[in-house]
Write a protein that holds these residues in place. Structure first.
Motif, PDB file in Angstrom:
ATOM      1  N   ARG A  64       0.840  -1.200   0.000  1.00 41.82           N
ATOM      2  CA  ARG A  64       0.000   0.000   0.000  1.00 41.82           C
ATOM      3  C   ARG A  64       0.878   1.254   0.000  1.00 41.82           C
ATOM      4  O   ARG A  64       0.598   2.233  -0.689  1.00 41.82           O
ATOM      5  N   GLU A 113      -1.272   6.225  -6.884  1.00 38.47           N
ATOM      6  CA  GLU A 113      -2.633   6.780  -6.783  1.00 38.47           C
ATOM      7  C   GLU A 113      -2.594   8.293  -6.896  1.00 38.47           C
ATOM      8  O   GLU A 113      -3.419   8.900  -7.578  1.00 38.47           O
ATOM      9  N   LEU A 114      -1.617   8.907  -6.210  1.00 40.61           N
ATOM     10  CA  LEU A 114      -1.520  10.364  -6.240  1.00 40.61           C
ATOM     11  C   LEU A 114      -1.282  10.861  -7.658  1.00 40.61           C
ATOM     12  O   LEU A 114      -1.769  11.913  -8.049  1.00 40.61           O
ATOM     13  N   ILE A 166       0.645   4.220  -2.936  1.00 45.08           N
ATOM     14  CA  ILE A 166       0.147   5.583  -2.699  1.00 45.08           C
ATOM     15  C   ILE A 166       0.647   6.600  -3.739  1.00 45.08           C
ATOM     16  O   ILE A 166      -0.167   7.326  -4.318  1.00 45.08           O
ATOM     17  N   PRO A 167       1.966   6.657  -4.020  1.00 43.48           N
ATOM     18  CA  PRO A 167       2.390   7.636  -5.032  1.00 43.48           C
ATOM     19  C   PRO A 167       1.770   7.389  -6.402  1.00 43.48           C
ATOM     20  O   PRO A 167       1.536   8.345  -7.149  1.00 43.48           O
TER      21      PRO A 167
END
Lengths: 233, 220
Positions: free
Chosen positions: A81, A88-89, A85-86
């Protein structure tokens, strides 16, 4: 910090060394504008970051990896996860994300830890996760803020190996802030020495190679190259 | 003794229902409005990302004023506002208005405190990745602070139960009001004791659930 001019060669592993409080970390944070300069400019691949509106700057930052002394992982998120995250960002399509996460974890040798939480890992493993996270969006530039200062010597060598590998295999330009001479001697191709908020010396491996890792007295240049030299900034 | 309890069974169940409505709605208000307010309080603080002295001063004053009001007086003072909002100042729904306002102020402060415990490095990492405000809040801040946020909500909910006991003054009902009217004022001590036991049980269940959830969520 005053009248600092730093040029990092594409493909280099550029060390910024100096005593604590010399302004190394501030200089590093000026590169991705986590710190804003009162005056002056920051240019990345010909693009003027200091003139960019917030939104474009965020896009640029997504393409600049950064790792930290204290790793700064999300403790309540699993390893995979954290790496996701990056992605998704940056708005990477959902379908490719898990594949990319797997690739990055494989690159740092932590595939098997994908479902664990950072608290279950050792310091060196956590820094590897942080590196995988920084690589997720395929950056061309990786900023490292004292990446090995919280690690023991064996693990330090390990992490430096990973950084070297990233530079060799992926062609990522690396900027490392450190107070450890060994880090510079082992992997840096170029060095800038900071003191009191200024760059007081800079030289590169091409000027005659660096010493084997061992203690030495004198200036940072003497301790790294074994030779005194005229200071050219 | 037990026949008394049986006699008031219907009223008892009704008052438990009223307590649930009052506490449930105020807990909902705490999450929907207290969480964002607490997040703004956090960001505006001195030394934080969006430091803003004016906004910080205004919001802090409001939160502090609401929290320092003696609750019963707040209920009375809010009567015109309550009437404007729900059409009446009397009854269980009317009682939820002052309760929700206290809930928002109360929880926002606890949210601010929980967010302050998120390491600065985590925020720096988020910004270095080019996180937007929403990304920073939902993918970093709330994730790292989640067990604190749950514990804060647990503590708040328990205080709302306590606050809800005085809502009898505006006809809000609830277990506390039941204990006073049937138990205390009618000298039926066993009814009062029974109502208090119900409240103790309620608080225990909420605290246990909140603590357990917070522990399960904390992977740090």
């Amino acid at each position: 910090m005053d009248k600092v001019s730093l040029e990092v060669r594409a493909g280099a592993i550029h060390g910024i060394i100096g005593a604590s409080g010399a302004g190394k970390s501030t200089l590093l944070r000026l590169i991705n504008l986590l710190e804003r300069p009162d005056a002056g400019t920051v240019t990345l691949d010909g693009r003027l970051l200091t003139e960019m509106p917030e939104k474009l700057l965020r896009k640029e930052r997504q393409k600049i990896g950064m790792i930290f002394q204290q790793f700064n992982l999300v403790g309540n998120a699993t390893v995979s996860r954290n790496v996701a995250i990056p992605l998704e960002l940056a708005g990477a399509p959902r379908s490719g994300r898990m594949e990319r996460v797997r690739e990055c974890l494989q690159f740092v040798g932590l595939e098997s830890k994908a479902d664990q939480y950072p608290a279950q890992l050792s310091g060196g493993q956590r820094q590897r996760v942080a590196i995988a996270r920084a690589l997720a969006n395929s950056p061309k530039l990786l900023l490292c803020d004292e990446p090995t200062s919280a690690l023991d010597p064996g693990t330090t060598a390990d992490i430096l190996g990973v950084l070297q590998h990233i530079n060799d295999v992926l062609g990522v330009t690396v900027v490392i802030v450190t107070h450890e001479l060994d880090v510079v001697r082992r992997i840096c191709t170029d060095v800038s020495v900071m003191e009191g908020g200024r760059i007081v010396d800079s030289f590169s491996r091409g000027d005659g190679g660096f010493l084997a890792p061992e203690g030495h007295a004198g200036s940072y240049r003497e301790r790294i190259t074994g030779k005194a030299g005229e200071v050219h900034v | 003794m037990f026949e008394n309890l049986l006699k008031y069974q219907d009223q008892m169940w009704q008052s438990i229902g009223e307590t649930f409505v009052m506490v449930g709605i105020s807990a909902g208000a705490a999450v929907l409005l207290g969480l964002p307010l607490g997040t703004i309080l956090y960001f505006c603080r001195k030394g934080q990302l969006y430091e803003n002295k004016t906004l910080s001063l205004v919001l802090n004053s409001i939160v502090n004023v609401v929290r320092s009001f003696p609750f019963l007086l707040l209920v009375v003072a809010l009567i015109p506002f309550t009437r404007f909002l729900v059409g009446t100042a009397i009854g269980t729904m009317a009682a939820t208005v002052p309760l929700s306002i206290v809930a928002i102020a109360y929880y926002s402060r606890l949210v601010e405190q929980s967010l302050l415990e998120v390491p600065k490095g985590t925020i720096e990492a988020a910004l270095s990745m080019g996180a937007s405000k929403a990304g920073l809040i939902f993918k970093f801040l709330y994730v790292e602070a989640r067990s604190g946020l749950v514990l804060g909500l647990t503590a708040s909910t328990i205080s709302f139960i306590s606050f809800s006991t005085v809502m009898g003054v505006v006809g809000g009902g609830g277990v506390g009001d039941f204990a006073i009217r049937y138990g205390y004022q009618r000298f039926e001590t066993e009814v009062m004791v029974y109502a208090i036991l119900v409240m103790i049980l309620l608080v225990q269940i909420i605290q246990f659930a909140g603590s357990t959830l917070a522990r399960l969520l904390d992977k740090r």
